[in-house]
Design a protein around this motif. Structure first.
Motif, PDB file in Angstrom:
ATOM      1  N   ALA A  45      62.595  79.762 -36.981  1.00  0.00           N
ATOM      2  CA  ALA A  45      63.434  79.019 -36.041  1.00  0.00           C
ATOM      3  C   ALA A  45      63.601  79.789 -34.730  1.00  0.00           C
ATOM      4  O   ALA A  45      63.534  79.212 -33.639  1.00  0.00           O
ATOM      5  N   GLN A  46      63.807  81.095 -34.852  1.00  0.00           N
ATOM      6  CA  GLN A  46      63.952  81.913 -33.648  1.00  0.00           C
ATOM      7  C   GLN A  46      62.676  81.877 -32.820  1.00  0.00           C
ATOM      8  O   GLN A  46      62.720  81.746 -31.589  1.00  0.00           O
ATOM      9  N   LEU A  47      61.522  81.984 -33.499  1.00  0.00           N
ATOM     10  CA  LEU A  47      60.242  81.923 -32.794  1.00  0.00           C
ATOM     11  C   LEU A  47      60.069  80.581 -32.087  1.00  0.00           C
ATOM     12  O   LEU A  47      59.610  80.523 -30.946  1.00  0.00           O
ATOM     13  N   PHE A  48      60.469  79.501 -32.764  1.00  0.00           N
ATOM     14  CA  PHE A  48      60.343  78.170 -32.157  1.00  0.00           C
ATOM     15  C   PHE A  48      61.147  78.082 -30.866  1.00  0.00           C
ATOM     16  O   PHE A  48      60.648  77.620 -29.835  1.00  0.00           O
ATOM     17  N   TRP A  49      62.415  78.506 -30.920  1.00  0.00           N
ATOM     18  CA  TRP A  49      63.262  78.358 -29.744  1.00  0.00           C
ATOM     19  C   TRP A  49      62.806  79.266 -28.603  1.00  0.00           C
ATOM     20  O   TRP A  49      62.849  78.873 -27.420  1.00  0.00           O
ATOM     21  N   VAL A  50      62.347  80.490 -28.925  1.00  0.00           N
ATOM     22  CA  VAL A  50      61.848  81.375 -27.858  1.00  0.00           C
ATOM     23  C   VAL A  50      60.569  80.801 -27.253  1.00  0.00           C
ATOM     24  O   VAL A  50      60.382  80.800 -26.029  1.00  0.00           O
ATOM     25  N   MET A  51      59.659  80.312 -28.115  1.00  0.00           N
ATOM     26  CA  MET A  51      58.427  79.699 -27.609  1.00  0.00           C
ATOM     27  C   MET A  51      58.743  78.467 -26.758  1.00  0.00           C
ATOM     28  O   MET A  51      58.120  78.243 -25.706  1.00  0.00           O
ATOM     29  N   ALA A  52      59.706  77.655 -27.201  1.00  0.00           N
ATOM     30  CA  ALA A  52      60.080  76.472 -26.443  1.00  0.00           C
ATOM     31  C   ALA A  52      60.642  76.864 -25.080  1.00  0.00           C
ATOM     32  O   ALA A  52      60.323  76.245 -24.051  1.00  0.00           O
ATOM     33  N   ALA A  53      61.484  77.899 -25.059  1.00  0.00           N
ATOM     34  CA  ALA A  53      62.051  78.358 -23.787  1.00  0.00           C
ATOM     35  C   ALA A  53      60.965  78.875 -22.858  1.00  0.00           C
ATOM     36  O   ALA A  53      60.971  78.598 -21.648  1.00  0.00           O
ATOM     37  N   GLY A  54      60.004  79.640 -23.424  1.00  0.00           N
ATOM     38  CA  GLY A  54      58.896  80.140 -22.610  1.00  0.00           C
ATOM     39  C   GLY A  54      58.046  79.010 -22.052  1.00  0.00           C
ATOM     40  O   GLY A  54      57.628  79.038 -20.883  1.00  0.00           O
ATOM     41  N   ALA A  55      57.781  78.000 -22.894  1.00  0.00           N
ATOM     42  CA  ALA A  55      56.977  76.865 -22.444  1.00  0.00           C
ATOM     43  C   ALA A  55      57.681  76.101 -21.329  1.00  0.00           C
ATOM     44  O   ALA A  55      57.046  75.685 -20.344  1.00  0.00           O
ATOM     45  N   VAL A  56      58.989  75.909 -21.479  1.00  0.00           N
ATOM     46  CA  VAL A  56      59.754  75.203 -20.447  1.00  0.00           C
ATOM     47  C   VAL A  56      59.748  76.001 -19.141  1.00  0.00           C
ATOM     48  O   VAL A  56      59.590  75.426 -18.047  1.00  0.00           O
ATOM     49  N   ALA A  57      59.898  77.332 -19.242  1.00  0.00           N
ATOM     50  CA  ALA A  57      59.896  78.169 -18.035  1.00  0.00           C
ATOM     51  C   ALA A  57      58.559  78.067 -17.306  1.00  0.00           C
ATOM     52  O   ALA A  57      58.510  77.915 -16.074  1.00  0.00           O
ATOM     53  N   ILE A  58      57.459  78.158 -18.076  1.00  0.00           N
ATOM     54  CA  ILE A  58      56.131  78.041 -17.462  1.00  0.00           C
ATOM     55  C   ILE A  58      55.955  76.673 -16.831  1.00  0.00           C
ATOM     56  O   ILE A  58      55.457  76.537 -15.705  1.00  0.00           O
ATOM     57  N   TRP A  59      56.387  75.651 -17.546  1.00  0.00           N
ATOM     58  CA  TRP A  59      56.247  74.275 -17.041  1.00  0.00           C
ATOM     59  C   TRP A  59      57.005  74.098 -15.737  1.00  0.00           C
ATOM     60  O   TRP A  59      56.492  73.516 -14.777  1.00  0.00           O
ATOM     61  N   ILE A  60      58.232  74.613 -15.694  1.00  0.00           N
ATOM     62  CA  ILE A  60      59.057  74.458 -14.482  1.00  0.00           C
ATOM     63  C   ILE A  60      58.389  75.141 -13.291  1.00  0.00           C
ATOM     64  O   ILE A  60      58.302  74.574 -12.190  1.00  0.00           O
ATOM     65  N   VAL A  61      57.882  76.357 -13.497  1.00  0.00           N
ATOM     66  CA  VAL A  61      57.260  77.089 -12.388  1.00  0.00           C
ATOM     67  C   VAL A  61      55.985  76.402 -11.919  1.00  0.00           C
ATOM     68  O   VAL A  61      55.769  76.203 -10.711  1.00  0.00           O
ATOM     69  N   VAL A  62      55.114  76.026 -12.886  1.00  0.00           N
ATOM     70  CA  VAL A  62      53.837  75.413 -12.509  1.00  0.00           C
ATOM     71  C   VAL A  62      54.053  74.058 -11.831  1.00  0.00           C
ATOM     72  O   VAL A  62      53.447  73.760 -10.791  1.00  0.00           O
ATOM     73  N   ILE A  63      54.911  73.219 -12.416  1.00  0.00           N
ATOM     74  CA  ILE A  63      55.175  71.911 -11.807  1.00  0.00           C
ATOM     75  C   ILE A  63      55.898  72.069 -10.470  1.00  0.00           C
ATOM     76  O   ILE A  63      55.650  71.320  -9.516  1.00  0.00           O
ATOM     77  N   GLY A  64      56.783  73.058 -10.400  1.00  0.00           N
ATOM     78  CA  GLY A  64      57.456  73.318  -9.121  1.00  0.00           C
ATOM     79  C   GLY A  64      56.454  73.680  -8.030  1.00  0.00           C
ATOM     80  O   GLY A  64      56.560  73.213  -6.884  1.00  0.00           O
ATOM     81  N   CYS A  65      55.467  74.505  -8.406  1.00  0.00           N
ATOM     82  CA  CYS A  65      54.438  74.869  -7.429  1.00  0.00           C
ATOM     83  C   CYS A  65      53.619  73.648  -7.018  1.00  0.00           C
ATOM     84  O   CYS A  65      53.281  73.475  -5.837  1.00  0.00           O
ATOM     85  N   ALA A  66      53.322  72.793  -7.993  1.00  0.00           N
ATOM     86  CA  ALA A  66      52.534  71.595  -7.687  1.00  0.00           C
ATOM     87  C   ALA A  66      53.296  70.654  -6.768  1.00  0.00           C
ATOM     88  O   ALA A  66      52.729  70.113  -5.805  1.00  0.00           O
ATOM     89  N   ILE A  67      54.582  70.458  -7.054  1.00  0.00           N
ATOM     90  CA  ILE A  67      55.391  69.566  -6.217  1.00  0.00           C
ATOM     91  C   ILE A  67      55.533  70.135  -4.811  1.00  0.00           C
ATOM     92  O   ILE A  67      55.433  69.412  -3.811  1.00  0.00           O
ATOM     93  N   TYR A  68      55.737  71.457  -4.740  1.00  0.00           N
ATOM     94  CA  TYR A  68      55.851  72.100  -3.421  1.00  0.00           C
ATOM     95  C   TYR A  68      54.563  71.933  -2.619  1.00  0.00           C
ATOM     96  O   TYR A  68      54.569  71.633  -1.433  1.00  0.00           O
ATOM     97  N   ALA A  69      53.422  72.107  -3.333  1.00  0.00           N
ATOM     98  CA  ALA A  69      52.138  71.998  -2.637  1.00  0.00           C
ATOM     99  C   ALA A  69      51.885  70.595  -2.133  1.00  0.00           C
ATOM    100  O   ALA A  69      51.274  70.395  -1.075  1.00  0.00           O
ATOM    101  N   VAL A  70      52.361  69.577  -2.911  1.00  0.00           N
ATOM    102  CA  VAL A  70      52.110  68.187  -2.523  1.00  0.00           C
ATOM    103  C   VAL A  70      53.126  67.689  -1.503  1.00  0.00           C
ATOM    104  O   VAL A  70      52.770  67.025  -0.527  1.00  0.00           O
ATOM    105  N   LEU A  71      54.397  68.019  -1.728  1.00  0.00           N
ATOM    106  CA  LEU A  71      55.450  67.420  -0.913  1.00  0.00           C
ATOM    107  C   LEU A  71      56.069  68.346   0.117  1.00  0.00           C
ATOM    108  O   LEU A  71      56.842  67.898   0.958  1.00  0.00           O
ATOM    109  N   GLY A  72      55.773  69.617  -0.005  1.00  0.00           N
ATOM    110  CA  GLY A  72      56.423  70.553   0.908  1.00  0.00           C
ATOM    111  C   GLY A  72      56.102  70.264   2.358  1.00  0.00           C
ATOM    112  O   GLY A  72      54.927  70.098   2.724  1.00  0.00           O
ATOM    113  N   ARG A  73      57.129  70.234   3.202  1.00  0.00           N
ATOM    114  CA  ARG A  73      56.914  69.951   4.621  1.00  0.00           C
ATOM    115  C   ARG A  73      56.344  71.177   5.339  1.00  0.00           C
ATOM    116  O   ARG A  73      55.622  71.054   6.316  1.00  0.00           O
ATOM    117  N   ARG A  74      56.723  72.329   4.768  1.00  0.00           N
ATOM    118  CA  ARG A  74      56.253  73.555   5.417  1.00  0.00           C
ATOM    119  C   ARG A  74      54.894  73.927   4.851  1.00  0.00           C
ATOM    120  O   ARG A  74      54.750  74.175   3.659  1.00  0.00           O
TER     121      ARG A  74
END
Length: 327
Positions: A45-74
């Protein structure tokens, strides 16, 4: 390439459409690795929650970069900024996070060796489609049972797993990981219950037509209660086996103290005290006993239990009465 408002809106929707969602409303604690009742399950259970947290963190950063690259005004002032943006957000951060998750997962591997002595050894033979259970005594003898596992809380339990027919897989999600039972091979799985309660185990390797009907109940007791249960389980039955022998049941089943010749099917010495019939398929009631005797082939396709529908109603009734008295 220029992006208008419509393109930008669609890009955002595509990105947000990948948001991971964890739906736990349907989790059943009696058969859930996320409601641990054992030391190994707690690690899972501990491994699941840590892996889930890591996956969410990676997802947020990667998608954030993609959104910034597409929509960023600067826009990047030069290629050097763009390269750093991709390397940090799309390469370095995911790589470091995944490396940490790998290290964390490897650190949870069990540390026991074959020279360690368990507190209890339980022999499990997986068959189509039921479980033969044997509790090993200090002198090496076994107390035979079937389709139900009883354990003392806090004890290190070693399951010795094998199979005479096809590959099965033994799993108690609330206690820990799974292990295959393989014909011609003996595998060993160690688990340590950490709290009392009622749980459920199952076969998780497709093994035939009734694979989905091959479960077993798990009861975790206080040590003194387990000792009492084991003593009662070792005691012979007190019953009149005339109906049992007349119907031919003694050719396949054993009732200790009544008929001890059958070794093909489950031991029925205390079958009425078990929670279920036919390896978790039916509730343990007189009507379920009757249904199982007269329609076993339709209740559990592919099982080796013969159908006794040809017996007269009074003989069926006598068998049901006998089995219901085996507590």
């Amino acid at each position: 390439m220029q992006f208008d408002a419509g393109h930008r809106q669609r890009a955002v929707l595509v990105g947000l459409g990948g948001v991971p969602a964890v739906v736990l409303s349907a989790c059943n604690p009696v058969q859930s690795a996320l409601h641990p009742a054992g030391a190994d399950a707690a690690g899972v259970a501990q491994l699941f929650w840590v892996m889930a947290a890591g996956a969410v963190a990676i997802w947020i950063v990667v998608i954030g970069c993609a959104i910034y690259a597409v929509l960023g005004r600067r826009r990047p002032s030069n290629e050097k900024f763009a390269d750093r943006f991709i390397l940090v957000g799309g390469v370095a951060f995911p790589s470091v996070t995944l490396a940490f998750l790998l290290y964390f997962g490897l650190s949870l591997l069990p540390a026991w060796t074959e020279t360690d002595s368990p507190d209890l050894r339980v022999h499990v033979t997986a068959e189509q489609f039921w479980w033969r259970i044997g509790y090993e005594r200090p002198d090496g003898s076994r107390i035979e049972s079937a389709n139900e596992v009883h354990l003392p809380v806090g004890a290190v339990v070693e399951f010795v797993l094998t199979s005479p027919d096809v590959i099965h897989s033994f799993w108690i999600p609330a206690l820990g990981g799974k292990m295959d039972a393989v014909p011609g091979r003996t595998n060993v799985l160690r688990l340590q219950p950490t709290r009392t309660g009622s749980f459920r185990g199952a076969c998780t390797e497709f093994c035939g037509a009734s694979h989905a009907l091959m479960a077993f109940a798990v009861e975790i007791h206080e040590p003194e209660d387990f000792a009492t249960w084991l003593e009662d389980e070792a005691a012979p039955a007190q019953a009149d086996g005339a109906a049992f022998a007349k119907a031919g049941c003694s050719a396949c089943h054993t009732i200790r103290g009544v008929s001890e010749l059958g070794a093909v099917g489950p031991d029925l010495t205390h079958v009425a005290s078990r929670q279920t019939l036919a390896a978790g398929t039916l509730e343990n009631t007189p009507s379920a006993f009757r249904d199982w005797l007269v329609a076993s082939d339709s209740i559990k396709p592919g099982s080796h239990m013969p159908n006794f529908a040809m017996l007269p109603p009074d003989e069926i009734g006598a068998l049901v009465a006998l089995l219901e008295g085996l507590r």
